[in-house]
Design a protein around this motif. Structure first.
Motif, PDB file in Angstrom:
ATOM      1  N   TYR A 131       0.838  -1.202   0.000  1.00 52.18           N
ATOM      2  CA  TYR A 131       0.000   0.000   0.000  1.00 52.18           C
ATOM      3  C   TYR A 131       0.876   1.255   0.000  1.00 52.18           C
ATOM      4  CZ  TYR A 131      -3.288  -3.586   1.291  1.00 52.18           C
ATOM      5  OH  TYR A 131      -4.030  -4.742   1.302  1.00 52.18           O
ATOM      6  N   THR A 132       0.402   2.269  -0.727  1.00 55.34           N
ATOM      7  CA  THR A 132       1.168   3.512  -0.826  1.00 55.34           C
ATOM      8  C   THR A 132       0.939   4.388   0.397  1.00 55.34           C
ATOM      9  OG1 THR A 132      -0.612   4.674  -1.964  1.00 55.34           O
ATOM     10  CG2 THR A 132       0.975   3.475  -3.335  1.00 55.34           C
ATOM     11  N   ARG A 133       1.809   5.364   0.544  1.00 55.92           N
ATOM     12  CA  ARG A 133       1.645   6.348   1.614  1.00 55.92           C
ATOM     13  C   ARG A 133       0.312   7.082   1.450  1.00 55.92           C
ATOM     14  NH1 ARG A 133       6.014   8.783   0.824  1.00 55.92           N
ATOM     15  NH2 ARG A 133       7.266   7.983   2.553  1.00 55.92           N
ATOM     16  N   ALA A 134      -0.027   7.375   0.208  1.00 56.04           N
ATOM     17  CA  ALA A 134      -1.277   8.102  -0.050  1.00 56.04           C
ATOM     18  C   ALA A 134      -2.488   7.287   0.386  1.00 56.04           C
ATOM     19  CB  ALA A 134      -1.380   8.452  -1.539  1.00 56.04           C
ATOM     20  N   ALA A 135      -2.461   5.970   0.152  1.00 57.90           N
ATOM     21  CA  ALA A 135      -3.585   5.120   0.555  1.00 57.90           C
ATOM     22  C   ALA A 135      -3.754   5.116   2.067  1.00 57.90           C
ATOM     23  CB  ALA A 135      -3.384   3.708   0.029  1.00 57.90           C
ATOM     24  N   LEU A 136      -2.635   5.079   2.787  1.00 56.01           N
ATOM     25  CA  LEU A 136      -2.711   5.090   4.250  1.00 56.01           C
ATOM     26  C   LEU A 136      -3.216   6.444   4.747  1.00 56.01           C
ATOM     27  CD1 LEU A 136       0.587   3.202   5.172  1.00 56.01           C
ATOM     28  CD2 LEU A 136      -1.691   2.276   4.741  1.00 56.01           C
ATOM     29  N   ARG A 137      -2.816   7.539   4.079  1.00 52.89           N
ATOM     30  CA  ARG A 137      -3.297   8.866   4.476  1.00 52.89           C
ATOM     31  C   ARG A 137      -4.811   8.990   4.245  1.00 52.89           C
ATOM     32  NH1 ARG A 137       0.653  12.855   6.444  1.00 52.89           N
ATOM     33  NH2 ARG A 137       2.438  11.482   6.786  1.00 52.89           N
ATOM     34  N   ARG A 138      -5.292   8.380   3.175  1.00 50.41           N
ATOM     35  CA  ARG A 138      -6.734   8.430   2.937  1.00 50.41           C
ATOM     36  C   ARG A 138      -7.484   7.680   4.039  1.00 50.41           C
ATOM     37  NH1 ARG A 138      -5.144   7.860  -2.534  1.00 50.41           N
ATOM     38  NH2 ARG A 138      -5.438   5.583  -2.437  1.00 50.41           N
ATOM     39  N   TYR A 139      -6.962   6.537   4.450  1.00 47.84           N
ATOM     40  CA  TYR A 139      -7.586   5.788   5.553  1.00 47.84           C
ATOM     41  C   TYR A 139      -7.596   6.646   6.816  1.00 47.84           C
ATOM     42  CZ  TYR A 139      -8.307   2.137   9.093  1.00 47.84           C
ATOM     43  OH  TYR A 139      -8.779   1.390  10.147  1.00 47.84           O
ATOM     44  N   ALA A 140      -6.467   7.296   7.106  1.00 47.53           N
ATOM     45  CA  ALA A 140      -6.371   8.130   8.307  1.00 47.53           C
ATOM     46  C   ALA A 140      -7.385   9.265   8.270  1.00 47.53           C
ATOM     47  CB  ALA A 140      -4.946   8.676   8.448  1.00 47.53           C
ATOM     48  N   ALA A 141      -7.558   9.889   7.093  1.00 46.76           N
ATOM     49  CA  ALA A 141      -8.519  10.986   6.976  1.00 46.76           C
ATOM     50  C   ALA A 141      -9.951  10.474   7.129  1.00 46.76           C
ATOM     51  CB  ALA A 141      -8.341  11.687   5.629  1.00 46.76           C
ATOM     52  N   ASP A 142     -10.230   9.306   6.515  1.00 43.92           N
ATOM     53  CA  ASP A 142     -11.577   8.751   6.584  1.00 43.92           C
ATOM     54  C   ASP A 142     -11.986   8.404   8.015  1.00 43.92           C
ATOM     55  OD1 ASP A 142     -11.797   9.010   3.864  1.00 43.92           O
ATOM     56  OD2 ASP A 142     -11.347   6.904   3.424  1.00 43.92           O
ATOM     57  N   HIS A 143     -10.988   8.055   8.856  1.00 46.69           N
ATOM     58  CA  HIS A 143     -11.286   7.644  10.234  1.00 46.69           C
ATOM     59  C   HIS A 143     -10.926   8.727  11.240  1.00 46.69           C
ATOM     60  CE1 HIS A 143     -11.252   3.777   8.083  1.00 46.69           C
ATOM     61  NE2 HIS A 143     -12.085   3.361   9.029  1.00 46.69           N
ATOM     62  N   ASP A 144     -10.656   9.935  10.728  1.00 51.44           N
ATOM     63  CA  ASP A 144     -10.378  11.092  11.581  1.00 51.44           C
ATOM     64  C   ASP A 144      -9.278  10.796  12.604  1.00 51.44           C
ATOM     65  OD1 ASP A 144     -10.723  13.711  12.389  1.00 51.44           O
ATOM     66  OD2 ASP A 144     -12.208  13.196  13.932  1.00 51.44           O
ATOM     67  N   LEU A 145      -8.190  10.203  12.139  1.00 48.33           N
ATOM     68  CA  LEU A 145      -7.057   9.874  13.018  1.00 48.33           C
ATOM     69  C   LEU A 145      -6.161  11.104  13.194  1.00 48.33           C
ATOM     70  CD1 LEU A 145      -6.023   6.322  11.732  1.00 48.33           C
ATOM     71  CD2 LEU A 145      -7.780   6.955  13.398  1.00 48.33           C
ATOM     72  N   HIS A 146      -5.548  11.206  14.332  1.00 48.87           N
ATOM     73  CA  HIS A 146      -4.605  12.292  14.625  1.00 48.87           C
ATOM     74  C   HIS A 146      -3.270  11.662  15.033  1.00 48.87           C
ATOM     75  CE1 HIS A 146      -7.858  15.240  14.492  1.00 48.87           C
ATOM     76  NE2 HIS A 146      -8.595  14.336  15.149  1.00 48.87           N
ATOM     77  N   TRP A 147      -2.198  12.217  14.534  1.00 50.74           N
ATOM     78  CA  TRP A 147      -0.901  11.596  14.723  1.00 50.74           C
ATOM     79  C   TRP A 147       0.185  12.644  14.949  1.00 50.74           C
ATOM     80  CZ3 TRP A 147      -3.649  11.596  10.129  1.00 50.74           C
ATOM     81  CH2 TRP A 147      -3.111  12.350   9.090  1.00 50.74           C
ATOM     82  N   ILE A 148       1.362  12.159  15.241  1.00 52.01           N
ATOM     83  CA  ILE A 148       2.533  13.006  15.480  1.00 52.01           C
ATOM     84  C   ILE A 148       3.281  13.217  14.168  1.00 52.01           C
ATOM     85  CG2 ILE A 148       4.811  13.076  16.591  1.00 52.01           C
ATOM     86  CD1 ILE A 148       3.550  11.243  18.770  1.00 52.01           C
ATOM     87  N   GLU A 149       3.736  14.414  13.920  1.00 50.65           N
ATOM     88  CA  GLU A 149       4.653  14.684  12.806  1.00 50.65           C
ATOM     89  C   GLU A 149       6.022  14.998  13.397  1.00 50.65           C
ATOM     90  OE1 GLU A 149       4.375  14.216   9.781  1.00 50.65           O
ATOM     91  OE2 GLU A 149       2.260  14.422   9.172  1.00 50.65           O
ATOM     92  N   ASP A 150       6.962  14.099  13.176  1.00 44.42           N
ATOM     93  CA  ASP A 150       8.322  14.281  13.692  1.00 44.42           C
ATOM     94  C   ASP A 150       9.061  15.266  12.779  1.00 44.42           C
ATOM     95  OD1 ASP A 150      10.923  14.126  14.528  1.00 44.42           O
ATOM     96  OD2 ASP A 150      11.022  11.939  14.573  1.00 44.42           O
TER      97      ASP A 150
END
Length: 446
Positions: free
Chosen positions: A164-183
């Motif tokens: 899976y691409t980075r973009a696909a994982l970002r879409r999942y994160a957006a769809d599930h309203d996930l919040h994460w750390i940016e190092d």
């Protein structure tokens, strides 16, 4: 390709079975997606789920990131194990390498039998790794990049997101309203991977939109080639193996062509001996300076705590241990204390009948452990007269660097056994006499 929890379940089904899944959770987007999807599959997995957060202690906000991970895991009802590691680079070591080694060291200590440690590396990470390995001049093993799964300590390590691409994982994160750390260090383009990711990779994708997919496919092809090379290395090792795993016989090794020699040396060092591999320069030095040296020479090539040496008609691979001083002679009662730990090795005594050292002689005179100082002699069992120990060691073809650390068993001030090599008269047990069989093994390297 889109990503979903159902697709993750299908990926896990292709990996080794696990009695527990443990997610390497940094708090970043990718590992958050992996942890969230797994939490949604919990009832279908039917095995415990746990997160592991490694605190490297280097970033200013490391403690805040750990607190974020605790909060996310509490929300998902996933147990969290937090580990603080020392990740400061040593002399000549990059921060990335130091951090990676610290993480893997912690994971190896944590993993138990049946554990599956899941990492969130994805298709873009794989493509970046292939390009970096190309730029470093790596061979097929390096170009195989990251395997989908591999053994680690008592468990295994898996990467279920490589498709899976980075973009696909970002879409999942957006769809599930996930919040994460940016190092912030992920945007430091002084680091090679970040320079590739932020400066070069967007241009490559603009010209070749399927670059991540095709490079990942190349990595799989290289992985297959690496597996075939290991099979060839195993076949050649069987023909060339010496009397112990740390040695190869020179004659059949020299009969191979240079590419097979190099392949066998890599296989022997990594797969058989578990030692760090040499770079191309050191590998060629082994062939040029060691393999074809004069018969009476004792050349050696060393790197990263490893030495390859030649003695007589064998090649030896050694892990450098600290140059420990030889212990002073010491008493030992193997009748009541069957195991003795020396510096770098362990002696063990087992009762037997008609072989080994005479229990009667040990009980009557006691026993001491000593090491060679020079000038010793003994009478090996079955020989009619005494021999200089130096001559015996040469006769037994013991490599010179091993001779000083062979334990000598003394009874009544005389050599009764040269451990691993011979028993000496008059201390060998008779055919109908109770004896003690004394052997040795190396202490584990910690």
């Amino acid at each position: 390709m889109t990503f979903s929890a159902a697709q993750l379940r299908d990926q896990l089904a292709q990996m080794p079975p696990a009695s527990r899944y443990r997610v390497a959770y940094s708090g970043g987007c990718d590992s958050h997606v992996l942890l969230h999807a797994l939490a949604g599959l919990r009832e279908q997995l039917a095995v415990p789920l746990e997160a592991i957060h490694i605190n490297h202690g280097l970033a200013q906000r490391a403690d805040a990131w750990a607190a974020h991970c605790r909060q996310v895991c509490a929300t998902l009802d996933v147990p969290l194990v937090e580990v603080t590691v020392h990740a400061h680079p040593g002399l000549g070591e990059s921060p990335e390498a130091a951090g990676r080694e610290a993480r893997y060291s912690a994971w190896r200590q944590l993993l138990q039998a049946g554990d599956g440690l899941l990492l969130a590396q994805h298709q873009d990470d794989q493509a970046e790794t292939v390009l970096l390995q190309l730029l470093r001049g790596s061979g097929v093993k390096g170009l195989a990049a990251m395997p989908v799964s591999t053994p680690l300590a008592d468990g295994w390590l898996g990467r279920p997101l490589l498709g899976y691409t980075r973009a696909a994982l970002r879409r999942y994160a957006a769809d599930h309203d996930l919040h994460w750390i940016e190092d912030p260090s992920n945007f430091d383009t002084d680091l090679d991977r970040n320079y590739l990711r932020h400066e070069l990779w967007p241009r490559l994708q603009q010209r070749w939109p399927s670059a991540a997919l095709t490079l990942s496919r190349s990595a799989r092809h290289q992985g297959e080639a690496a597996g075939l090379l290991d099979e060839l290395g195993e076949l050649d090792y069987r023909q060339c193996q010496g009397e112990s795993p740390d040695s190869l016989r020179l004659a059949p090794l020299q009969a191979l062509n240079p590419p097979r020699q190099r392949n066998l040396l890599r296989y022997w060092l990594a797969q058989v001996r578990g030692l760090p591999l040499p770079d191309s320069n050191h590998l060629n030095r082994i062939l040029d300076e060691v393999l074809y040296a004069a018969p009476d020479a004792m050349p050696q090539v060393g790197w990263a705590g490893v030495e390859v040496r030649r003695y007589a008609d064998h090649l030896y691979a050694l892990a450098n241990r600290p140059d420990l001083p030889l212990p002073s002679p010491q008493s030992w009662d193997p009748l009541h204390q069957p195991i003795l730990e020396l510096e770098g090795q362990i002696l063990q005594a087992e009762p037997c009948q008609g072989q080994g050292l005479s229990r009667r002689a040990i009980a009557q005179h006691g026993l001491q452990i000593a090491f060679r100082q020079g000038g010793e002699s003994c009478r090996p069992a079955g020989r009619g007269h005494r021999h200089e120990l130096k001559k015996l060691l040469q006769e037994w073809r013991v490599p010179p660097w091993q001779r000083q650390r062979i334990p000598l068993i003394l009874i009544d001030g005389q050599i009764a056994q040269v451990v691993d090599y011979c028993l000496c008269e008059p201390f060998a047990a008779g055919a109908d006499e109770s004896g003690l069989l004394i052997t040795r093994r190396a202490s584990p390297v910690i």
